[in-house]
Design a protein around this motif. Structure first.
Motif, PDB file in Angstrom:
ATOM      1  N   ASN A 214       1.492  -3.234  -4.922  1.00  0.00           N
ATOM      2  CA  ASN A 214       0.333  -3.534  -5.753  1.00  0.00           C
ATOM      3  C   ASN A 214       0.339  -2.653  -6.996  1.00  0.00           C
ATOM      4  N   VAL A 215      -0.381  -3.063  -8.011  1.00  0.00           N
ATOM      5  CA  VAL A 215      -0.502  -2.272  -9.225  1.00  0.00           C
ATOM      6  C   VAL A 215      -1.410  -1.083  -8.948  1.00  0.00           C
ATOM      7  N   LYS A 216      -0.936   0.115  -9.270  1.00  0.00           N
ATOM      8  CA  LYS A 216      -1.762   1.309  -9.123  1.00  0.00           C
ATOM      9  C   LYS A 216      -2.545   1.510 -10.414  1.00  0.00           C
ATOM     10  N   PRO A 217      -3.790   1.951 -10.327  1.00  0.00           N
ATOM     11  CA  PRO A 217      -4.561   2.170 -11.551  1.00  0.00           C
ATOM     12  C   PRO A 217      -4.065   3.397 -12.315  1.00  0.00           C
TER      13      PRO A 217
ATOM     14  N   GLY B 103       0.372   7.103 -14.282  1.00  0.00           N
ATOM     15  CA  GLY B 103       0.345   5.697 -13.868  1.00  0.00           C
ATOM     16  C   GLY B 103       0.492   4.719 -15.006  1.00  0.00           C
ATOM     17  N   LEU B 104       0.996   5.151 -16.134  1.00  0.00           N
ATOM     18  CA  LEU B 104       1.132   4.268 -17.296  1.00  0.00           C
ATOM     19  C   LEU B 104       2.295   3.287 -17.168  1.00  0.00           C
ATOM     20  N   GLU B 105       3.288   3.652 -16.378  1.00  0.00           N
ATOM     21  CA  GLU B 105       4.507   2.845 -16.286  1.00  0.00           C
ATOM     22  C   GLU B 105       4.240   1.446 -15.740  1.00  0.00           C
TER      23      GLU B 105
ATOM     24  N   ILE C 151      -5.979  -2.320 -21.531  1.00  0.00           N
ATOM     25  CA  ILE C 151      -6.049  -2.078 -20.095  1.00  0.00           C
ATOM     26  C   ILE C 151      -7.479  -2.351 -19.635  1.00  0.00           C
ATOM     27  N   PRO C 152      -7.693  -3.246 -18.666  1.00  0.00           N
ATOM     28  CA  PRO C 152      -9.052  -3.506 -18.170  1.00  0.00           C
ATOM     29  C   PRO C 152      -9.640  -2.261 -17.496  1.00  0.00           C
ATOM     30  N   GLU C 153     -10.944  -2.140 -17.559  1.00  0.00           N
ATOM     31  CA  GLU C 153     -11.635  -0.963 -17.003  1.00  0.00           C
ATOM     32  C   GLU C 153     -11.385  -0.806 -15.505  1.00  0.00           C
ATOM     33  N   MET C 154     -11.200  -1.921 -14.798  1.00  0.00           N
ATOM     34  CA  MET C 154     -10.977  -1.845 -13.356  1.00  0.00           C
ATOM     35  C   MET C 154      -9.651  -1.176 -12.994  1.00  0.00           C
ATOM     36  N   TYR C 155      -8.726  -1.063 -13.942  1.00  0.00           N
ATOM     37  CA  TYR C 155      -7.436  -0.413 -13.703  1.00  0.00           C
ATOM     38  C   TYR C 155      -7.385   1.002 -14.267  1.00  0.00           C
TER      39      TYR C 155
END
Length: 168
Positions: free
Chosen positions: A76-79, A98-100, A156-160
Motif C-alpha cells: 500500500n502507499v505509505k503517507p 516517504g516522498l519516494e 499531494i492530497p491531505e489524506m496522504y
C-alpha cells in the motif's frame, strides 16, 4: 483473446470453470486431490484465487509542466510523514520522509525547500536496516508551510500527509 470475449452466457457465481494446468497447480496444494482438469464453481474458485494474489499499488503522478510519472509498489502507499521537533533552546528541526512513493526525488525536493523557506536542508537515509527511503531535515519549524506546499505545489492530497508536532 484475439476475436473478443467468448460467445455465450455471462459468468455467474454458479458458472463451472475447468482448471487448466497452470491454474490448477496454483490454486491447489500438492496434498489436495483436485488439480488440473478439475471442474469447480466460480464462487468457490474466486476466494482461493484472491488469497494467492499479491498486493500491488500503481501510483500515477501528474504535475503541471512535468510529464506524468508512474511507479508500481508491492504494498500500500505509505503517507508522507512530516514531523517538527524541538532541539533545545529556540531551535527546531522539521523532518520529511516517504516522498519516494509519490515520485518526488528527495534531493530535488530539498533544494526547492531551501529556496522556498530560505533554510538549510540535508538529505539522509532513514535509520534502520529495513528502511529504504530518504529523510529530509529542514532547519526551523516550517510544519504548516511545508504541508501547504506539498498540497498546493506538488498535488499531494491531505489524506496522504501525516503531521506530527513534537514542539512545546
Amino acid at each position: 483473446l484475439k476475436d473478443g470475449p467468448p460467445a455465450g452466457p455471462p459468468a455467474t457465481p454458479e458458472t463451472v470453470v475447468v482448471l487448466d494446468q497452470l491454474l490448477g497447480k496454483e490454486i491447489f496444494n500438492k496434498k489436495e486431490e483436485e488439480g488440473p482438469g478439475t471442474e469447480m464453481l466460480l464462487r468457490r474458485l474466486l476466494p482461493r484465487l484472491i488469497k494467492k494474489l499479491q498486493l500491488h499499488t500503481k501510483v500515477r503522478v501528474e504535475r503541471p509542466g512535468v510529464a506524468a510519472e508512474e511507479t508500481i509498489l508491492k504494498r500500500n502507499v505509505k503517507p508522507i510523514h512530516v514531523q517538527a521537533e524541538d532541539r533545545g533552546s529556540r531551535k527546531f528541526i522539521t523532518r520529511v520522509s516517504g516522498l519516494e512513493d509519490f515520485c518526488i526525488d528527495p534531493a530535488e525536493f530539498a533544494s526547492s525547500l531551501q529556496r522556498a523557506f530560505s533554510t538549510s536542508t540535508s538529505v539522509q537515509r532513514l535509520p534502520g536496516k529495513q528502511e529504504t527511503g530518504m529523510e529530509i531535515h529542514i532547519q526551523g519549524n516550517v510544519l504548516k508551510e511545508l504541508t501547504a506546499m506539498l498540497q498546493k505545489n506538488w498535488g499531494i492530497p491531505e489524506m496522504y500527509i501525516e503531521v506530527e508536532n513534537k514542539t512545546k
